[in-house]
Structure formats: C-alpha cells, structure tokens
Motif scaffolding. Structure first.
Motif, PDB file in Angstrom:
ATOM      1  N   UNK A 307      44.730  24.376  46.895  1.00 14.02           N
ATOM      2  CA  UNK A 307      45.955  24.551  46.096  1.00 14.02           C
ATOM      3  C   UNK A 307      45.813  23.870  44.738  1.00 14.02           C
ATOM      4  N   UNK A 308      45.166  22.688  44.735  1.00 11.41           N
ATOM      5  CA  UNK A 308      44.980  21.996  43.461  1.00 11.41           C
ATOM      6  C   UNK A 308      44.041  22.786  42.545  1.00 11.41           C
ATOM      7  N   UNK A 346      36.527  42.250  48.209  1.00 15.51           N
ATOM      8  CA  UNK A 346      35.546  42.732  49.194  1.00 15.51           C
ATOM      9  C   UNK A 346      34.245  43.116  48.490  1.00 15.51           C
ATOM     10  N   UNK A 347      34.380  43.870  47.408  1.00 19.16           N
ATOM     11  CA  UNK A 347      33.192  44.277  46.649  1.00 19.16           C
ATOM     12  C   UNK A 347      32.441  43.049  46.144  1.00 19.16           C
ATOM     13  N   UNK A 348      33.189  41.994  45.842  1.00 14.56           N
ATOM     14  CA  UNK A 348      32.578  40.769  45.327  1.00 14.56           C
ATOM     15  C   UNK A 348      32.126  39.829  46.453  1.00 14.56           C
ATOM     16  N   UNK A 349      32.284  40.270  47.712  1.00 13.53           N
ATOM     17  CA  UNK A 349      31.798  39.456  48.821  1.00 13.53           C
ATOM     18  C   UNK A 349      32.781  38.399  49.307  1.00 13.53           C
ATOM     19  N   UNK A 350      34.075  38.682  49.145  1.00 11.25           N
ATOM     20  CA  UNK A 350      35.103  37.735  49.603  1.00 11.25           C
ATOM     21  C   UNK A 350      36.109  38.456  50.497  1.00 11.25           C
ATOM     22  N   UNK A 373      35.287  25.930  49.706  1.00  8.41           N
ATOM     23  CA  UNK A 373      36.559  26.014  48.989  1.00  8.41           C
ATOM     24  C   UNK A 373      36.310  26.188  47.489  1.00  8.41           C
ATOM     25  N   UNK A 374      35.378  25.397  46.952  1.00 10.06           N
ATOM     26  CA  UNK A 374      35.070  25.503  45.514  1.00 10.06           C
ATOM     27  C   UNK A 374      34.480  26.871  45.188  1.00 10.06           C
ATOM     28  N   UNK A 375      33.632  27.357  46.080  1.00 13.33           N
ATOM     29  CA  UNK A 375      33.034  28.671  45.865  1.00 13.33           C
ATOM     30  C   UNK A 375      34.112  29.768  45.880  1.00 13.33           C
ATOM     31  N   UNK A 376      35.025  29.674  46.843  1.00 12.59           N
ATOM     32  CA  UNK A 376      36.101  30.657  46.935  1.00 12.59           C
ATOM     33  C   UNK A 376      36.919  30.685  45.643  1.00 12.59           C
ATOM     34  N   UNK A 377      37.282  29.506  45.154  1.00 12.26           N
ATOM     35  CA  UNK A 377      38.089  29.419  43.940  1.00 12.26           C
ATOM     36  C   UNK A 377      37.297  29.971  42.744  1.00 12.26           C
ATOM     37  N   UNK A 381      39.035  33.403  41.188  1.00  5.80           N
ATOM     38  CA  UNK A 381      39.873  33.270  39.991  1.00  5.80           C
ATOM     39  C   UNK A 381      39.528  34.320  38.928  1.00  5.80           C
ATOM     40  N   UNK A 382      38.247  34.599  38.661  1.00  4.79           N
ATOM     41  CA  UNK A 382      37.951  35.653  37.684  1.00  4.79           C
ATOM     42  C   UNK A 382      38.549  37.007  38.085  1.00  4.79           C
ATOM     43  N   UNK A 383      38.579  37.287  39.401  1.00  8.11           N
ATOM     44  CA  UNK A 383      39.158  38.557  39.864  1.00  8.11           C
ATOM     45  C   UNK A 383      40.650  38.600  39.558  1.00  8.11           C
ATOM     46  N   UNK A 384      41.335  37.480  39.787  1.00  7.87           N
ATOM     47  CA  UNK A 384      42.782  37.421  39.538  1.00  7.87           C
ATOM     48  C   UNK A 384      43.047  37.508  38.029  1.00  7.87           C
ATOM     49  N   UNK A 385      42.233  36.794  37.263  1.00  5.46           N
ATOM     50  CA  UNK A 385      42.395  36.824  35.787  1.00  5.46           C
ATOM     51  C   UNK A 385      42.201  38.240  35.240  1.00  5.46           C
ATOM     52  N   UNK A 386      41.135  38.872  35.674  1.00  6.47           N
ATOM     53  CA  UNK A 386      40.837  40.231  35.217  1.00  6.47           C
ATOM     54  C   UNK A 386      41.985  41.184  35.580  1.00  6.47           C
ATOM     55  N   UNK A 387      42.443  41.071  36.826  1.00  8.97           N
ATOM     56  CA  UNK A 387      43.508  41.948  37.308  1.00  8.97           C
ATOM     57  C   UNK A 387      44.771  41.771  36.463  1.00  8.97           C
ATOM     58  N   UNK A 388      45.124  40.518  36.189  1.00 10.13           N
ATOM     59  CA  UNK A 388      46.358  40.251  35.437  1.00 10.13           C
ATOM     60  C   UNK A 388      46.211  40.646  33.972  1.00 10.13           C
TER      61      UNK A 388
END
Ligand SMILES: *Cc1c(COP(=O)(O)O)cnc(C)c1O
Length: 390
Positions: A307-308, A346-350, A373-377, A381-388
């Motif tokens: 979350x942090x 999924x395409x990005x392996x998550x 956890x660090x890897x997941x973030x 995050x780039x996927x969320x940024x790109x989407x938004x």
C-alpha cells in the motif's frame, strides 16, 4: 466449440504448474501471482509441506462419510474454534455452502424464538455466493437478474451505516440476524469502520439478533489477523470460511458460538463431501504452516509495504481515487472502468484482478516476499499509468 458451460469470460491462458508465488502456463511463460486464484492459494503453489500432507492423506483414505467419525475434522474444529473464539463448526465445500448453513442457522434460531418470518439484514454491494439463498443475500442486481423469484427473508441496507441498522431495529420485529463482510471483497475492497462493526454487535445484543460475519475472503490470516472481524475487536455469533482455508483444496466451514451454537441436531443439515479427510488434512496443514512460518505477520507487513509503495508510485496521478485494504487484501480504485488492465497485466506476466468495474484487486499468497512485492509494484504501476494516460 467448448462443451464447458459459458459461465466465465475466461482469459486466454491455461497454467501447467507453479512454485510459490509464480505460475507457468502451458507455453512455458511465467507469471507473478498476485491473485492466488481469488484468495485461495494461501501457501502459494506446490508448497512442499502441503503437497506432502495431501499425498500422505491420499495414500491412507480420501473420503469416508459424515456417517462416521472423522478425526481430522475434530482436530480442525478444535483449531478453528481456538483461533476464532467460536464454539463449534459445520464443514462443507465452498463459501456459498458455508453461508447457506449460516442463513439456515439464523432462520432456525428465529423460529425457535417464535419469529414466524425470520429476516436477515444484508448489505449493499455484499457478495455471499451464487446459490439461490446466497444470491438473494448478495447485493448485486446484475448477478440476480433473470433468476427471480429470489429467496425472501432479507432486508438490504447501506454498508457501514449504523443509523440504517438502528432504524430497522425499531421498526422490523422479524429481524433475527445481520450478515456482513468485515471487508467487502467482490464489492470493491470496502472496509467497514470499527465503530460500525462494534455498533452492529451492540444492536445485535440489544435485540437478540445473531451477527453473521462472512469471512470467506477476508478470513484465514489474509488481513494480518486470523479473521477480519478481529480488527474491530468483536465476536460474531456465526462466521463463515472457505477460499483460503484449504489453500486450494475445496473446504468451507460455518462456525457458531453462544446463542447460535448447539441449535442443529442430526437431520437439520448435512453434506456428502463436507470436511472429508483430504480436505481436513489440507486445512490443518495450511493453518500449521501459517502459524509456524509467521505468515500472518508477513501478510500484515507485505500488505502495508504494498500500500505504501503504490501510494508513493501513484501519488498525484489523476484517475487514482483511493488505495485501501488490510494486509494482503488490497484495492486500488480508479475513476473509470478498468477491466482491460487484467489482460494487459496478463500479457506482462502478472496475475491481478479487477472487481466492481473500477477497482484493481490484489490478493497475493500469504508467502509473498518483499522482493516480490517490489517487483509487483514496479511492473504494474507503468500499466496503470499508461492506462490512465489514454
Ligand atoms: C467468494 C465468496 C463467496 C462464495 O464462495 P464460493 O466458494 O464461490 O461459493 C462468499 N462470500 C464471500 C465474501 C466471497 O468472497
């Protein structure tokens, strides 16, 4: 053409094997699993201790019947009641079955008190399952549409609104129970305030109602406590479990205490498979591993870290409404429908999930490490940024 009934919009991937928090598809591509099959794979994939316990039990006996004594069931009931503060357990195979047992128990309790049409208060955005009674208790019109007539005997109120419950207490003399999730999962990872949960507990006491906590998703140490209700320091009369209980082997449980205990007798309820020796061995091993490997503390620590890191990584980004959760039950609410993110991840392996249209939901296995956890973030995050940004 598949001969499987079309009840799921499935992603175009099939998995072949996994190891801890990673899973590999049939083409050999590896994924980081931040969903655990929707809060099920508590110990991740192919946990050696669980594999050994299941194999050993399978080599002795898989199934007998609830017509006979099942020592594993007794041991599991001892353990679950100790952890939950409850008194007794009915075993079944899934979350909706556990909730069916809870609803039957509440009605039975009501009839014994002389209430002719026992009624259960349920919440908006609740999810309790897909059987007729649990679908009727679920607060999602889309899921109910086409399946009417629904089961009667439910009154729906807004979540986290104590005034609404108090109001019903004054006017409806048929109420026998309140059923809720301490943290709503499918509804979008919504947390009830402790004041609300404590207030409902008090109203239940004052009115002779049962408090039913559906812990199917938020239970089993996922939130950093054994059960979600424990964050508010309350004790329900009935609690239901499933998902993470067997770490992938199907098992559900309906726990009762106080006024809700000792009500059912032989013939009142049952299950062919419920709590069979294999399922109990898986659940006992899941619990022992959570305890001995400190996985509850891990869930709290890694969840707080996630979350942090998301809060830092998404800070100031327009389109991110809220990052919330408890332990490894995390929701990132966006300002728009974001189901598309699941396929992109999924395409990005998550492996991630989106629920309630706009909430990215993360439910990693309780063995999730800090580096995972660090890897997941870092990767999501780039996927969320790109989407938004589109
Ligand atoms: C998943 C879920 C259920 C239903 O469980 P099934 O095993 O799919 O029947 C019930 N309640 C909650 C809170 C859930 O998350």
């Amino acid at each position: 053409m598949s001969h499987v009934m079309n009840t799921y919009a499935r992603l175009p991937v099939a998995f072949s094997h996994g190891q801890a928090s990673r899973i590999t598809d049939v083409d050999g591509k590896e994924y980081l699993d931040a969903l655990s099959g929707i809060a099920v794979s508590t110990l991740g994939h192919a946990h050696p201790r669980l594999v050994a316990a299941i194999a050993a039990q399978a080599g002795r006996v898989l199934h007998t019947s609830n017509l006979y004594e099942i020592p594993g069931q007794d041991r599991l009931a001892d353990k679950l009641t100790e952890l939950s503060g409850m008194q007794e357990v009915f075993f079944c195979n899934s979350g909706c079955e556990a909730n069916e047992a809870a609803i039957k128990l509440a009605r039975y309790y009501g009839h014994k008190k002389g209430v002719e049409t026992p009624t259960v208060i349920v919440m908006e955005k609740a999810f309790h399952g897909r059987t007729m009674a649990t679908l009727s208790a679920t607060g999602n019109r889309k899921a109910q549409a086409g399946f009417e007539p629904l089961v009667s005997g439910f009154v729906r109120l807004p979540y986290d609104d104590l005034e609404a419950v108090r109001n019903v207490a004054e006017h409806n003399k048929n109420i026998v129970a309140v059923m809720l999730e301490a943290i709503q999962g499918e509804g979008g990872v919504h947390l009830a305030s402790s004041e609300f949960l404590q207030g409902v507990r008090q109203l239940c006491d004052e009115n002779g109602w049962l408090l039913i906590c559906d812990e199917v998703q938020c239970g089993m140490a996922r939130t950093g406590r054994w059960f979600g209700y424990q964050h508010a320091g309350i004790q329900p009369d009935i609690a239901t479990l499933a998902k993470g209980l067997g770490s992938g082997v199907p098992i559900g449980a309906c726990l009762a205490t106080g006024k809700a205990a000792g009500l059912f007798g032989p013939g009142n309820h049952g299950s062919t498979f419920g709590g069979n020796p294999l399922a109990c061995a898986a659940a006992l091993t899941t619990i022992a591993t959570i305890e001995e490997d400190g996985l509850m503390a891990n869930a709290a620590r890694i969840g707080a870290l996630l979350r942090r890191l998301y809060a830092e990584g998404l800070a100031g980004l327009k389109g991110v409404r809220e990052i919330r959760g408890h332990g490894l039950m995390i929701g990132i609410e966006l300002d728009r429908p974001c189901g598309e993110l699941v396929g992109r991840a999924l395409a990005a392996g998550l492996l991630i999930n989106v629920t309630a249209d706009t909430v990215v939901r993360l439910l990693p296995p309780l063995i999730f490490s800090e580096s995972e956890a660090r890897e997941l973030v870092d990767r999501s995050i780039p996927l969320i940024r790109e989407f938004l940004a589109e």
